[in-house]
Write an enzyme that holds these catalytic residues in place. Structure first.
Site, PDB file in Angstrom:
ATOM      1  N   CYS A   1       0.800  -1.231   0.000  1.00  0.00           N
ATOM      2  CA  CYS A   1       0.000   0.000   0.000  1.00  0.00           C
ATOM      3  C   CYS A   1       0.836   1.286   0.000  1.00  0.00           C
ATOM      4  O   CYS A   1       1.365   1.668  -1.033  1.00  0.00           O
ATOM      5  CB  CYS A   1      -0.996  -0.049   1.149  1.00  0.00           C
ATOM      6  SG  CYS A   1      -2.403   1.031   0.861  1.00  0.00           S
TER       7      CYS A   1
ATOM      8  N   ARG B   1     -12.664   6.163  -1.753  1.00  0.00           N
ATOM      9  CA  ARG B   1     -11.749   5.318  -0.981  1.00  0.00           C
ATOM     10  C   ARG B   1     -12.193   3.869  -1.162  1.00  0.00           C
ATOM     11  O   ARG B   1     -13.364   3.530  -0.976  1.00  0.00           O
ATOM     12  CB  ARG B   1     -11.795   5.735   0.494  1.00  0.00           C
ATOM     13  CG  ARG B   1     -10.923   4.911   1.415  1.00  0.00           C
ATOM     14  CD  ARG B   1     -10.553   5.676   2.661  1.00  0.00           C
ATOM     15  NE  ARG B   1      -9.538   6.673   2.370  1.00  0.00           N
ATOM     16  CZ  ARG B   1      -8.215   6.431   2.319  1.00  0.00           C
ATOM     17  NH1 ARG B   1      -7.757   5.222   2.548  1.00  0.00           N
ATOM     18  NH2 ARG B   1      -7.376   7.385   2.055  1.00  0.00           N
TER      19      ARG B   1
ATOM     20  N   HIS C   1      -3.408  -5.597   2.444  1.00  0.00           N
ATOM     21  CA  HIS C   1      -3.059  -5.742   3.855  1.00  0.00           C
ATOM     22  C   HIS C   1      -3.558  -7.111   4.277  1.00  0.00           C
ATOM     23  O   HIS C   1      -3.979  -7.910   3.464  1.00  0.00           O
ATOM     24  CB  HIS C   1      -3.765  -4.659   4.687  1.00  0.00           C
ATOM     25  CG  HIS C   1      -3.364  -3.272   4.317  1.00  0.00           C
ATOM     26  ND1 HIS C   1      -2.155  -2.730   4.662  1.00  0.00           N
ATOM     27  CD2 HIS C   1      -4.016  -2.309   3.619  1.00  0.00           C
ATOM     28  CE1 HIS C   1      -2.075  -1.487   4.218  1.00  0.00           C
ATOM     29  NE2 HIS C   1      -3.186  -1.201   3.578  1.00  0.00           N
TER      30      HIS C   1
HETATM   31  N1  GLN Z   1      -2.041   7.160   1.016  1.00  0.00           N
HETATM   32  C1  GLN Z   1      -2.516   5.938   0.590  1.00  0.00           C
HETATM   33  C2  GLN Z   1      -3.931   5.917   0.107  1.00  0.00           C
HETATM   34  O1  GLN Z   1      -4.898   6.092   0.840  1.00  0.00           O
HETATM   35  C3  GLN Z   1      -2.038   4.778   1.385  1.00  0.00           C
HETATM   36  C4  GLN Z   1      -2.998   4.116   2.318  1.00  0.00           C
HETATM   37  C5  GLN Z   1      -2.461   2.869   2.958  1.00  0.00           C
HETATM   38  O2  GLN Z   1      -1.259   2.624   2.967  1.00  0.00           O
HETATM   39  N2  GLN Z   1      -3.333   2.088   3.552  1.00  0.00           N
HETATM   40  O3  GLN Z   1      -4.072   5.747  -1.078  1.00  0.00           O
END
Ligand code: GLN
Length: 238
Positions: A94, A128, A190
């Site tokens: 990520c 998101r 993750h």
């Molecule tokens: N900044 C990133 C995003 O939201 C990374 C998020 C994350 O590592 N979970 O795209």
């Protein structure tokens, strides 16, 4: 001859959302169960990357934390690039996956520089992407969890790590997830991803042993619990 692998964890305190540190523990255990010795180095801001690293891990974090490591990561860019070219195994999740690309542009239009080891760049999107994921990889289906607003575009989609079965993956559009160049694995998963995906964990170990010792024959382990956990995760709603 006893074998030893040097595991290096990049920013384990700062970049560790959703327990990505679990990836380190999974690799460590799976090696120790096979009699492979493991040495671990934790690398924070200001620390050097060991030149004899065999596997390097990095996790995710919010945009603000990515900014906090930006300058330090630039200092480490040359050595990381050299190690990547030498075939060192890396797994970046990520936030660190994004920073292994050329850049990440935040929702406010601020650019966080990456180190360009992976041929991609990322721009924050409007949505998101949150939820359970399934990706098809050459090592079988992988169960994960994603939470990112970044939309990652690969220069060439053929460099992807996996195909999306459930979830958004790189950008929610082109059906790709992650990136693989030499032995540098980048992913949005993750979980921690390696806990429920022993075949992928073993692929990293196999590559590292092969690079260091010329050949690798990994003793099989009993993965009943890990595979049961993956199955349960795959049945969960998004
Ligand atoms: N900044 C990133 C995003 O939201 C990374 C998020 C994350 O590592 N979970 O795209």
């Amino acid at each position: 001859m006893s074998q030893e692998i040097h595991l290096v964890h990049l920013y384990p305190v700062l970049m560790n959302i959703y327990g990505d540190t679990g990836n380190r523990l999974v690799l460590q255990r799976r090696m120790e169960w096979r009699g492979i010795k493991v040495r671990t180095t934790l690398v924070e801001v200001g620390d050097d990357i060991p030149k004899d690293a065999d596997i390097i891990l990095g996790g995710g974090a919010q945009d603000a934390v990515q900014s906090a490591v930006e300058a330090d990561l630039q200092q480490k860019a040359d050595i990381l690039l050299k190690l990547a070219e030498d075939g060192v195994v890396m797994l970046m999740v990520c936030g660190m996956y994004q920073l292994f690309g050329r850049r990440f542009v935040t929702g406010e239009g601020r650019e966080i520089k990456g180190i360009g080891i992976l041929p991609l760049e990322t721009h924050a999107g409007q949505t998101r992407f949150i939820g359970n994921t399934i990706y098809r990889t050459p090592w079988g289906e992988v169960a994960g969890y994603e939470n990112h607003s970044g939309l990652t575009m690969l220069d060439d989609t053929a460099a992807c790590l996996a195909q999306v079965v459930k979830g958004a993956g790189n950008n929610g559009q082109d059906g790709t997830e992650g990136c693989l160049q030499r032995s540098v694995f980048g992913t949005y998963s993750h979980g921690p991803i390696l806990a429920k995906n022993p075949a992928l964990a073993d692929e990293l170990i196999r590559r590292a042993i092969e690079r260091k010792y010329g050949q690798a024959e990994l003793q099989p382990l009993d993965d009943t619990l890990e595979l049961r956990a993956a199955k349960a995760a795959m049945r969960r709603p998004r």
